[in-house]
Design an enzyme around this catalytic site. Structure first.
Site, PDB file in Angstrom:
ATOM      1  N   GLU A  15      -7.063  -7.457  -0.614  1.00 36.97           N
ATOM      2  CA  GLU A  15      -7.451  -7.845   0.571  1.00 36.97           C
ATOM      3  C   GLU A  15      -8.906  -7.358   0.752  1.00 36.97           C
ATOM      4  OE1 GLU A  15      -5.521  -5.318   3.577  1.00 36.97           O
ATOM      5  OE2 GLU A  15      -3.401  -5.820   2.634  1.00 36.97           O
ATOM      6  N   GLU A  74       0.867  -1.408  -0.065  1.00 43.30           N
ATOM      7  CA  GLU A  74      -0.103   0.007  -0.112  1.00 43.30           C
ATOM      8  C   GLU A  74       0.922   1.280  -0.021  1.00 43.30           C
ATOM      9  OE1 GLU A  74      -2.942  -0.203   3.272  1.00 43.30           O
ATOM     10  OE2 GLU A  74      -4.094  -1.253   1.946  1.00 43.30           O
TER      11      GLU A  74
HETATM   12  C1  GAL Z   1      -4.444  -2.586   5.220  1.00 46.87           C
HETATM   13  C2  GAL Z   1      -3.085  -3.594   5.060  1.00 46.87           C
HETATM   14  C3  GAL Z   1      -2.972  -4.807   5.937  1.00 46.87           C
HETATM   15  C4  GAL Z   1      -3.913  -4.501   7.189  1.00 46.87           C
HETATM   16  C5  GAL Z   1      -5.457  -3.867   6.824  1.00 46.87           C
HETATM   17  C6  GAL Z   1      -6.303  -3.557   7.793  1.00 46.87           C
HETATM   18  O1  GAL Z   1      -4.354  -1.352   4.946  1.00 46.87           O
HETATM   19  O2  GAL Z   1      -2.401  -3.647   3.894  1.00 46.87           O
HETATM   20  O3  GAL Z   1      -1.920  -5.263   6.385  1.00 46.87           O
HETATM   21  O4  GAL Z   1      -3.473  -3.577   8.000  1.00 46.87           O
HETATM   22  O5  GAL Z   1      -5.319  -2.491   6.012  1.00 46.87           O
HETATM   23  O6  GAL Z   1      -6.441  -4.849   8.845  1.00 46.87           O
END
Ligand code: GAL
Length: 840
Positions: A267, A198
Site C-alpha cells: 500500500e 496489517e
Molecule cells: C491501511 C489499511 C487499508 C486502509 C489504509 C488507509 O492501514 O490496510 O485498508 O485502511 O490503511 O486508507
C-alpha cells in the site's frame, strides 16, 4: 500358479487401462489447457516475485470493485494499463457478499469473478487480498455484523467460532476463483493473494492468542493450495511461507525481517481518505513519484498504489465512524474514473523508465555511493548493463554532484533515474505532464429547476407512541439490536414521575451516554435536540434540559450510525448507538438526583417506515407523495423529483448543496449518505502553493477549509435512464432541495510547464481544445489558472503559435524550441520555459 506374461505394474493397473484412442482426446485437451491459457508459475526469491522463473518488477494499483460499477470496470482497468500498471489489486468485501449468514451475493458490482476476468481481458495480473478483514475505510472493516452477534465469538484471535467463519468465507472465495481458473497456476491472472490485513499493527493487544491466530491464518491459507504466494502485510516475520510486506506513505527504508522475502510494498497511499468534517486530501505528484523511485532505488521490486482508483462508498458501505461517501483518495484516477492529471501521466512516465530497467534492477549487483547530506547514488550492474538512481532526500537543498565524471543537479526531495547511468531519463520533481482542471458543467438537458414532491417520515408509532418491534429490559448496543440492517435505531422508554418527584421535576435534564455517532432526542413527542461528532471530537454524553410532568413521560432517542468502526485493536467491540446509561438528572435543594433508566423496559424499532415501504424505489406506487407546500428545513422528510440526465457520456454528479444530512437514491440505487451541511474545519488549509518537499501525511496540503465536506455525489452513468429519472432523498436533519442539480464532470482546462528541448502534450480528453488562455516562453510564474508573464518573455506572439498548433484538436503535441517560439529577452537569467493554459 499363473505365469506373468506382462510387467507386474502394468498388470496391476490393467483393469483401468485404456487404449490410446480413448485417452488421446484427454491428452490433447490437457495439452491445450497447458497452452491456453498458459499456466504460469509464480514464486519468489529474496529479490523479487518470479514469473516462470524470471524476476519481475511489478507495478500494481488498487481498484475496489464495489466502489465503482461493473460498467466502469473496463475503462478503469484500461486506463490503469495505459498508465503502465502490470496488476490490479483488490480486497474482497465479506459483509457485502454474505449479508446474512450463508446467504451470498455476487451480483452487479459484487461480481468479483467478472471483475477479475475483466482484468484478465486487458492482459493484466491481479492481486487478491481476501482478508477477510480489510480495514479499507469500509463498514466494520468488511466484517458482517451478524458475525459479531454469534455466541462465544471473539474476532481476529484464536477463537473457534471466529476461525470457522473466517475459514468458511476464505475457502468459499478461493473455491470460486479456482473454479473459474483464475489463479496463475491455472492460467488465470491472479499472481498473489493476501490473508488477514496489517495484523502485526495490533497483534500485541491479543497476547499469545494473537500469535497462535496468525500462525493458524498462515496454515489455513497455505492449506488451500492456490499455487501462488500468499502475502501478509505489516506482519514482521510473517509465518512461512507467507511473504511479509510494507504499507505506508514511504517504504524505502523497510527491510523484510525474513531474509527470503523480497522487498514488497502493498500500500503506497496515493493521497488519503476523507471524513465528514474533514478537508480534501492532496498528495503531490512529485512526492508520490519520489516515494516510488526511492523504493526502487533501495531494492524494492513490487509496489502497489493504494488507491489507483478510490471510487465511491455507495449505499451504506462507508466505514467509520464518519468516512465520507466519496473515496476519491486523490488517486491517479479520480472518483469518477477521469485521469487525475498530472499524477496519472507523471507516474506513467516513471513506470516506463522503471520497466526499461527491469533486468538490472532484479539481477544487478547493488552498490551505493554516499555523497553526504542525504544524497546518494545507487548503481545496479549486471555484466551487460547498469542502471542508476541519484537520490536527494534533503528537504530544502538541491544538490550538485559529480557522478561517474559528469555533473548532475538533483532537486531537493527528488530522485533522478538514469537507465544507462549516463542520461537522466526521469526526475521525480520535474513534472512534464499536463495539469487538468476538472469542472462541472450546467445540465443542458434540464431546462428548469426540479419539481419536488415530499412525504413526512411516519413517526407516530415512535416519537408519539414510543412503540417498536422488540422489547428488552436493558439498553442494547445498536450492532446487537439491529445487526446493521439500517443506520437508524429507535430507543424508546417512559419514565413515571409520582407526586413526590415534583420536588425535583423542575430544572431537569435528559442525559444520554452515547457512542459518539448521531443522536436525536424527543420527550413527550417533542424534539429536544441532537448531537453528533464534530471534527474528530466524539461527544459521548448528550445532555439537554427537559420538562417532565407527573405521570408517564415518553423518552425517545433516534440513533443514526455513520459507518461502523473499521480499524484498531478489537475495533469490532467499539460501541454503536446508545450504550447508556440514560438518565434523568434533577435537583432537590442542593442534592442532585439521578434516575437511571437503563434497566427500564425499552422498546426498539429498527430502521424507518419509509425504508420499509421502499420510498426510494421509483416502481413503488403504493404511497402518495404531495406536491403542495414542499417544506424546507423539516427533519425526517422524504423528497422525490424527476429529472433528465445530462447528455453525453461524461461522468455525472449531483450537487446536493442546501440539503442537511441523509441518504440519496437514483432510480432506486443508493448513491450513499450525503451530508453537505457538514462544513469542513476552517483551520488547517493554507493559501501558499503546496510544497512537495518533506514527508507527506494526510493533513499536509489539504484544501476545502470552511466548505461543505462533500457537496457533489457521484451518479454512475449506468444508474441513469435516457429519458426520465427519479431522485429520492431522505433528509434526516432538514434542508432545502431547491438547488439540487445534475452536472457532467469534464476537463475545463489543461496546463503544462515544460522547459526547452522537451515536448508539450495537451489533451482535452475527447473534446476539442477551444482556445489558448495563456502561453509564455521565458520565465513565467504562477500555477495553472493563475500563470503570469515576467519581463523575461519571448519576442514572438507565443499565444498565436500555440493556437495554430492546438485549437480545434482534441490533443496537440509540440517541442519547445526558440526556433519556433522566439528568444526570451532575459539576459540576466536566461530561462527558457514554456507555460501554457488551454481551455477545453
Ligand atoms: C491501511 C489499511 C487499508 C486502509 C489504509 C488507509 O492501514 O490496510 O485498508 O485502511 O490503511 O486508507
Amino acid at each position: 500358479m499363473e505365469t506373468l506374461d506382462v510387467e507386474p505394474e502394468i498388470q496391476q493397473s490393467a483393469p483401468n487401462r485404456r487404449r490410446f484412442s480413448e485417452y488421446a482426446p484427454l491428452l490433447l485437451s490437457y495439452r491445450l489447457n497447458q497452452l491456453w491459457p498458459p499456466l504460469v508459475c509464480v514464486a519468489h526469491d529474496e529479490r523479487a516475485i518470479t514469473i516462470d522463473g524470471h524476476r519481475k518488477i511489478l507495478l500494481s494499483g488498487s481498484i475496489h470493485y464495489p466502489r465503482s460499477t461493473s460498467q466502469m470496470w473496463p475503462d478503469l482497468i484500461k486506463k490503469a494499463k495505459e498508465g503502465g500498471l502490470d496488476a490490479i489489486e483488490t480486497y474482497v468485501f465479506w459483509n457485502v457478499h454474505e449479508p446474512q449468514r450463508r446467504q451470498y451475493d455476487f451480483t452487479g458490482n459484487l461480481d468479483i469473478v467478472r471483475f477479475i476476468k475483466t482484468i484478465q481481458q486487458e492482459g493484466l495480473y491481479s492481486v487478491v487480498r481476501i482478508g477477510p478483514y480489510v480495514c479499507a475505510e469500509w463498514n466494520y472493516g468488511g466484517f458482517p455484523v451478524w458475525l459479531h452477534n454469534m455466541p462465544g465469538i471473539e474476532f481476529r484471535t484464536a477463537n473457534n467460532v471466529y476461525m470457522n467463519e473466517m475459514q468458511n468465507f476464505t475457502t468459499l472465495i478461493v473455491d470460486m476463483l479456482r473454479k473459474e481458473k483464475l489463479f496463475a497456476s491455472q492460467g488465470g491472472p491472479i499472481i498473489l493473494a493476501q490473508i488477514e490485513n496489517e495484523y502485526g499493527n495490533v497483534m500485541s493487544s491479543y497476547g499469545d492468542a494473537g500469535k497462535a491466530y496468525i500462525n493458524w491464518c498462515a496454515n489455513m491459507a497455505d492449506s488451500l493450495h492456490i499455487g501462488v504466494p500468499w502475502l501478509m502485510c505489516q506482519q514482521t516475520d510473517a509465518p512461512q511461507p507467507m511473504i511479509e510486506t510494507c504499507n505506508g506513505f514511504y517504504c524505502d527504508s523497510y527491510t523484510p525481517k525474513n531474509p527470503t522475502s523480497p522487498k514488497m510494498w502493498t500500500e503506497n497511499w496515493t493521497g488519503w481518505f476523507k471524513s465528514w468534517g474533514g478537508k480534501d486530501p492532496y498528495r503531490t505528484t512529485e512526492d508520490l513519484a519520489y516515494s516510488v523511485a526511492r523504493f526502487f532505488q533501495r531494492g524494492g521490486t513490487f509496489q502497489n498504489y493504494y488507491m489507483y482508483h478510490g471510487g465511491t462508498n455507495f449505499g451504506r458501505t462507508a466505514g467509520g465512524p464518519y468516512i465520507t461517501t466519496s473515496y476519491d483518495y486523490n488517486a491517479p484516477l479520480d472518483e469518477y474514473g477521469n485521469l487525475n492529471q498530472p499524477k496519472w501521466g507523471h507516474l506513467k512516465q516513471l513506470h516506463s523508465v522503471l520497466k526499461s530497467m527491469e533486468k538490472t534492477l532484479t539481477y544487478g549487483n547493488i552498490s551505493t555511493l554516499d555523497f553526504g547530506s542525504s544524497v546518494a547514488a545507487t548503481i545496479y550492474a549486471t555484466d551487460e548493463a547498469s542502471s542508476c538512481f541519484l537520490g536527494n532526500a534533503n528537504e530544502t537543498s538541491d544538490a550538485t554532484i559529480n557522478f561517474q565524471d559528469a555533473d548532475y543537479v538533483i532537486p531537493a526531495w527528488s530522485v533522478s533515474i538514469l537507465p544507462d547511468c549516463k542520461t537522466v531519463a526521469f526526475n521525480t520533481a520535474k513534472v512534464n505532464t499536463q495539469t487538468s482542471v476538472m469542472i462541472k458543467k450546467p445540465n443542458e438537458a434540464n431546462s428548469s429547476i426540479l419539481e419536488w414532491m415530499w412525504r413526512p417520515e411516519f413517526t407516530h408509532d415512535t416519537i408519539v407512541r414510543g412503540k417498536g418491534q422488540i422489547v428488552a429490559n436493558r439498553i442494547v448496543d445498536q450492532k446487537e439490536m439491529a445487526s446493521d440492517a439500517s443506520d437508524y435505531l429507535w430507543y424508546m422508554t417512559s419514565v413515571n414521575l409520582g407526586k413526590d418527584d415534583a420536588m425535583w421535576s423542575n430544572n431537569m435534564t435528559l442525559r444520554v451516554h452515547g457512542s459518539g455517532q448521531i443522536l436525536h432526542s424527543y420527550v413527550n413527542g417533542k424534539y429536544i435536540g441532537s448531537q453528533w461528532a464534530k471534527y474528530n471530537i466524539f461527544n459521548h454524553v448528550f445532555e439537554k434540559e427537559v420538562k417532565l410532568s407527573p405521570g408517564h413521560n415518553k423518552i425517545v432517542i433516534l440513533s443514526a450510525t455513520v459507518g461502523l468502526q473499521n480499524y484498531g485493536p478489537m475495533f469490532d467491540l467499539t460501541q454503536a448507538g446508545v450504550p447508556g446509561p440514560v438518565e434523568i438528572v434533577g435537583h432537590k435543594g442542593d442534592e442532585t438526583i439521578i434516575k437511571d433508566l437503563s434497566s427500564n423496559k425499552w422498546s426498539y424499532k429498527i430502521g424507518l417506515n419509509g425504508l420499509d415501504n421502499q420510498l426510494f424505489n421509483p416502481d413503488c406506487k403504493r404511497v402518495k407523495w404531495s406536491m403542495d407546500n414542499v417544506p424546507v428545513n423539516r427533519n425526517l422528510t422524504w423528497y422525490k423529483a424527476s429529472f433528465k440526465a445530462p447528455l453525453g457520456t461524461d461522468p455525472v454528479v449531483v450537487d446536493l448543496l442546501g440539503l442537511g444530512k441523509g441518504e440519496a437514491w437514483i432510480n432506486g440505487h443508493s448513491i450513499g449518505r450525503y451530508w453537505p451541511s457538514f462544513i469542513a474545519d476552517e483551520q488547517g488549509c493554507s493559501d501558499a502553493v503546496c510544497d512537495y518537499r518533506g514527508s507527506y501525511n494526510g493533513d499536509k496540503c489539504v484544501s476545502n477549509c470552511g466548505q461543505p465536506t462533500q457537496r457533489y455525489y457521484h451518479v454512475p452513468r449506468s444508474f441513469l435512464n435516457e429519458d426520465v429519472n427519479t431522485i429520492v432523498l431522505f433528509e434526516e436533519f432538514g434542508g432545502n432541495p431547491s438547488q439540487v442539480d445534475f452536472q457532467p464532470v469534464v476537463v475545463g482546462s489543461a496546463c503544462a510547464t515544460v522547459s526547452e528541448g522537451n515536448t508539450v502534450e495537451l489533451s482535452c480528453h475527447g473534446r476539442p481544445i477551444s482556445g489558448v488562455r495563456f502561453a509564455s516562453l521565458g520565465n513565467p510564474q504562477g500555477v495553472c489558472g493563475a500563470f503570469e508573464k515576467t519581463s523575461c518573455d519571448s519576442d514572438k506572439d507565443v499565444v498565436s503559435i500555440v493556437e495554430d498548433q492546438c485549437v480545434g484538436k482534441e490533443s496537440c503535441s509540440f517541442k519547445v524550441s526558440q526556433d519556433v517560439f522566439g528568444s526570451p529577452n532575459c539576459f540576466d537569467a536566461p530561462i527558457n520555459r514554456l507555460a501554457v493554459e488551454v481551455s477545453c
